[in-house]
Write a protein that holds these residues in place. Structure first.
Motif, PDB file in Angstrom:
ATOM      1  N   ASP A  35       0.773  -1.167  -0.179  1.00 41.53           N
ATOM      2  CA  ASP A  35       0.016  -0.140   0.061  1.00 41.53           C
ATOM      3  C   ASP A  35       1.037   1.072   0.042  1.00 41.53           C
ATOM      4  O   ASP A  35       1.900   1.314   0.344  1.00 41.53           O
ATOM      5  N   SER A  37       0.878   5.564   0.775  1.00 36.38           N
ATOM      6  CA  SER A  37      -0.132   6.821   1.198  1.00 36.38           C
ATOM      7  C   SER A  37       0.808   8.134   0.692  1.00 36.38           C
ATOM      8  O   SER A  37       2.019   8.307   1.014  1.00 36.38           O
ATOM      9  N   ALA A  39      -0.882  11.228   0.880  1.00 38.17           N
ATOM     10  CA  ALA A  39      -1.828  12.006   1.450  1.00 38.17           C
ATOM     11  C   ALA A  39      -0.956  13.365   2.185  1.00 38.17           C
ATOM     12  O   ALA A  39      -1.445  14.430   2.183  1.00 38.17           O
ATOM     13  N   GLU A  40       0.184  13.172   2.706  1.00 41.16           N
ATOM     14  CA  GLU A  40       0.968  14.064   3.371  1.00 41.16           C
ATOM     15  C   GLU A  40       2.321  14.555   2.735  1.00 41.16           C
ATOM     16  O   GLU A  40       3.253  14.524   3.175  1.00 41.16           O
ATOM     17  N   GLN A  47       3.520   0.581   2.871  1.00 42.14           N
ATOM     18  CA  GLN A  47       3.234  -0.708   3.808  1.00 42.14           C
ATOM     19  C   GLN A  47       3.797  -1.782   2.866  1.00 42.14           C
ATOM     20  O   GLN A  47       3.518  -2.367   1.676  1.00 42.14           O
ATOM     21  N   SER A 177      -6.879  -0.475  -1.018  1.00 38.29           N
ATOM     22  CA  SER A 177      -6.142   0.333  -1.712  1.00 38.29           C
ATOM     23  C   SER A 177      -5.286  -0.182  -2.672  1.00 38.29           C
ATOM     24  O   SER A 177      -4.972   0.187  -4.051  1.00 38.29           O
ATOM     25  N   THR A 261       5.249  -0.807   8.213  1.00 37.37           N
ATOM     26  CA  THR A 261       4.791   0.569   7.791  1.00 37.37           C
ATOM     27  C   THR A 261       6.355   1.477   7.871  1.00 37.37           C
ATOM     28  O   THR A 261       6.739   1.404   8.728  1.00 37.37           O
ATOM     29  N   THR A 263       7.969   5.091   6.643  1.00 30.05           N
ATOM     30  CA  THR A 263       7.613   6.334   6.131  1.00 30.05           C
ATOM     31  C   THR A 263       8.951   7.284   5.643  1.00 30.05           C
ATOM     32  O   THR A 263      10.023   7.205   6.579  1.00 30.05           O
TER      33      THR A 263
END
Length: 637
Positions: A35, A37, A39-40, A47, A177, A261, A263
């Motif tokens: 996955d 992300s 958004a930020e 993921q 997603s 996860t 980042t």
């Protein structure tokens, strides 16, 4: 000699071959990006599913590194995340080359795979031979899945690319997603209508990595299968025989449900895509994986909405004249209010602030001389009505506590003019009745709230100064001064509002009022229970004697401790008070915004019975919620 040399070279060659085999056997499966992300962004979240070789029992945590478009980036957070349900599309080769033991092993492995998944994980089954078929769409019903898998049979050609395109369509229906496609095949494509590039494009659009499990056969095309897994960010693996399929699928199910996860902070490259390569290392074993992500900087903006401009008809002369008149009245009211606040009637007892606030109109002859007839008529009417209803007394007390040099009649008159001007101006400018009602309510409530704010602010200032006042009086008493002299020292040394209140008390004492009564008046006006204790101590000392200075020091120390506790409670409940204000004001703000942006939408609340009922119910619930929240966040000390 030559024989020895030949043996030595043979040993080196054989050792090199064995080492290469050992390295190949020790190779670790790649990481799968499950996955993404964005958004930020530029913070990017990934993921990951790690291969089983990195999920051993050594207890060591994996060390991650990330490269974006070939450049290393900073990893700011890595953590093992909770296992979530997944959506998987099982693609099984049922061509003729799978007939026999391979087909039976494939069915057992697929059943074992579905059995290892969480209860809420969903699986779709796609088989392909001459053409692909969707045997079941995404479902978590294990009975349906077992029945579909057990009915698989092998015959026909291999439509691999068609099957991948169909699997992409099924993956696009997933609720997660980034669904996963698991492909089992032992041969190359022979009869597909879809080209490989088109199938890969469909898979990338669905965001589905393909995990390829290849069985060796004479028709196998490992190069194409590797290309499929690499292009979609998946994984390619081979098994030496059909007997190993069940163990491999069970291991694959465990890997897909073990999630990490990660980042990292992007370099914000100026490319349409982000080519992300992730590496992980645990002890002496390492794995890597890659995925291509869309660059948010190059996302297509939404087309601007087309807005129609509505022509506003010109105002009539009568409307313009009325508007000018209303503006003149409003300006006059504001100027008059300012003048009334700044200009006070002369008074022989000028040191006693607010002493003249309750005088009648007949007693202020000098003021009558400076005021015109219209102003006096308005003030007289307001004074009569407010005096009958008790509003004048209430306004007098609030103005006295707030320290405003304004008579009650003057304040009430200015307040009424402000309400009338706000309603008329809002209705004329907006032609919106709900907005005008809100303006009238606001003009009615806001001055009252502001006046109460001034009262609270002045009372708090008095409370903060009170311990220093008591210590100053106690020190003066120890020096041999009398109580009245100590009050004069407080007037000289302390700042407002203490100096103003004690000056009034000092003047009252000079006019014949007892000291205890004058100080009790200060405590009443400032609503200070702390100072009331001190006045009680002074009263007792004057009746029975004792060391007043020591008593005042004790009272001052007690007040300081109480104020410290109040400040601590105020800090702890600050977040709750802010939340209460937001929850109370948000409905009003939304109603005001809707009345401006879409008055027709809001008009139903004022023009229909159900709308007015809902409006009344909302107002009642808002009041109940306000009282409830105030009881929660306000703690008495």
């Amino acid at each position: 000699m030559r024989g020895v040399l030949r043996r030595f070279l043979a040993i080196i060659v054989i050792g090199g071959v064995l080492c290469s085999v050992g390295v190949a056997d020790a190779a670790v499966d790649p990481i799968v990006v499950r996955d993404v992300s964005l958004a930020e962004y530029p913070r990017v979240g990934l993921q990951l599913s790690l291969p089983s070789a990195l999920l051993g029992t050594s207890g060591s945590q994996p060390v991650f590194s990330v490269r974006e478009n070939g450049r290393p980036v900073e990893v700011i957070d890595t953590q093992s995340s909770e296992v979530q349900p997944i959506d998987v599309v099982l693609v099984v080769d049922t061509s003729g080359s799978m007939e026999g033991r391979s087909m039976e092993a494939a069915k057992d492995a697929a059943a074992a795979f579905t059995g290892q998944l969480q209860p809420k994980s969903r699986v779709a089954v796609v088989s392909f031979a001459d053409r692909p078929r969707v045997l079941t769409r995404l479902t978590d019903d294990k009975t349906v899945l077992d029945g579909v898998i057990s009915g698989l049979s092998a015959k026909g050609e291999t439509a691999l690319y068609d099957a991948l395109s169909m699997a992409a369509r099924e993956a696009s229906r997933a609720e997660v997603s980034r669904p996963v496609v698991v492909l089992l095949s032992d041969g190359g494509d022979t009869v597909s209508r879809v080209q490989l590039d088109a199938a890969l494009k469909d898979l990338k659009a669905a965001g589905a990595p393909v995990l390829v499990v290849a069985l060796p056969s004479a028709e196998a095309d490992f190069g194409t299968l590797r290309s499929v897994s690499r292009s979609t960010g998946g994984r390619f693996a081979t098994v030496s025989g059909a007997d190993q399929l069940m163990g491999f699928y069970e291991q694959l199910a465990r890997e897909l449900q073990s999630s990490w996860t990660l980042t990292y902070v992007s370099h914000r490259p100026s490319t349409n895509d982000l080519d992300v390569a992730v590496s992980a290392k645990v002890d002496d074993r390492a794995a890597s994986g890659s995925s291509v992500l869309p660059n948010p900087l190059f996302a297509q903006p939404l087309p601007p909405a087309k807005m129609a401009l509505v022509a506003v008809p010109p105002a009539s002369n009568l409307t313009l004249a009325a508007a000018v008149g209303l503006v003149f009245i409003a300006v006059f009211a504001i100027v008059a209010a300012a003048a009334l606040m700044l200009v006070r009637p002369r008074n022989g007892l000028d040191q006693m602030k607010y002493y003249d606030q309750l005088r009648t109109a007949g007693e202020s002859s000098k003021t009558d001389e400076r005021s015109n007839a219209v102003t006096e008529w308005v003030l007289g009417a307001v004074d009569f009505v407010a005096g009958k209803r008790g509003i004048k007394r209430l306004a007098y007390e609030q103005l006295e506590r707030a320290g405003l040099p304004l008579r009650p009649t003057e304040y009430i008159t200015v307040h009424l003019l402000l309400v009338i001007a706000a309603g008329i101006l809002t209705e004329w400018l907006s032609q919106n009745l709900p907005l005008s009602i809100v303006a009238v309510v606001g003009a009615t409530v806001v001055p009252v709230i502001y006046l109460d704010h001034l009262v609270t602010k002045r009372r708090n200032q008095f409370g903060e100064q009170l311990p220093d006042v008591l210590n100053l009086i106690a020190g003066s008493l120890r020096s041999g001064w009398g109580l009245q002299q100590s009050l004069g020292l407080v007037v000289e040394q302390m700042a407002a509002p203490v100096s103003a209140e004690f000056a009034r008390a000092q003047t009252e004492v000079r006019l014949g009022r007892e000291v205890e009564s004058a100080l009790a008046g200060v405590a009443r006006r400032m609503q200070s229970t702390d100072f009331a204790w001190a006045v009680t101590a002074i009263d007792i000392q004057r009746d029975v004697g004792g060391n007043l200075a020591e008593v005042l020091d004790i009272v001052a120390s007690t007040i300081r401790d109480k104020r410290a506790l109040q400040r601590q409670i105020s800090g702890l409940t600050a977040e709750g008070r802010l939340s209460a204000w937001i929850l109370i004001l948000l409905p009003v703000a939304l109603m005001l915004a809707l009345s401006v942006l879409n008055p027709r939408y809001l008009a139903l609340l004022f023009t229909t019975a159900s709308g007015m009922g809902l409006l009344a119910a909302g107002a009642v619930l808002l009041v109940i919620g306000s009282v409830w929240l105030s009881k929660i966040v306000v703690i008495e000390v």
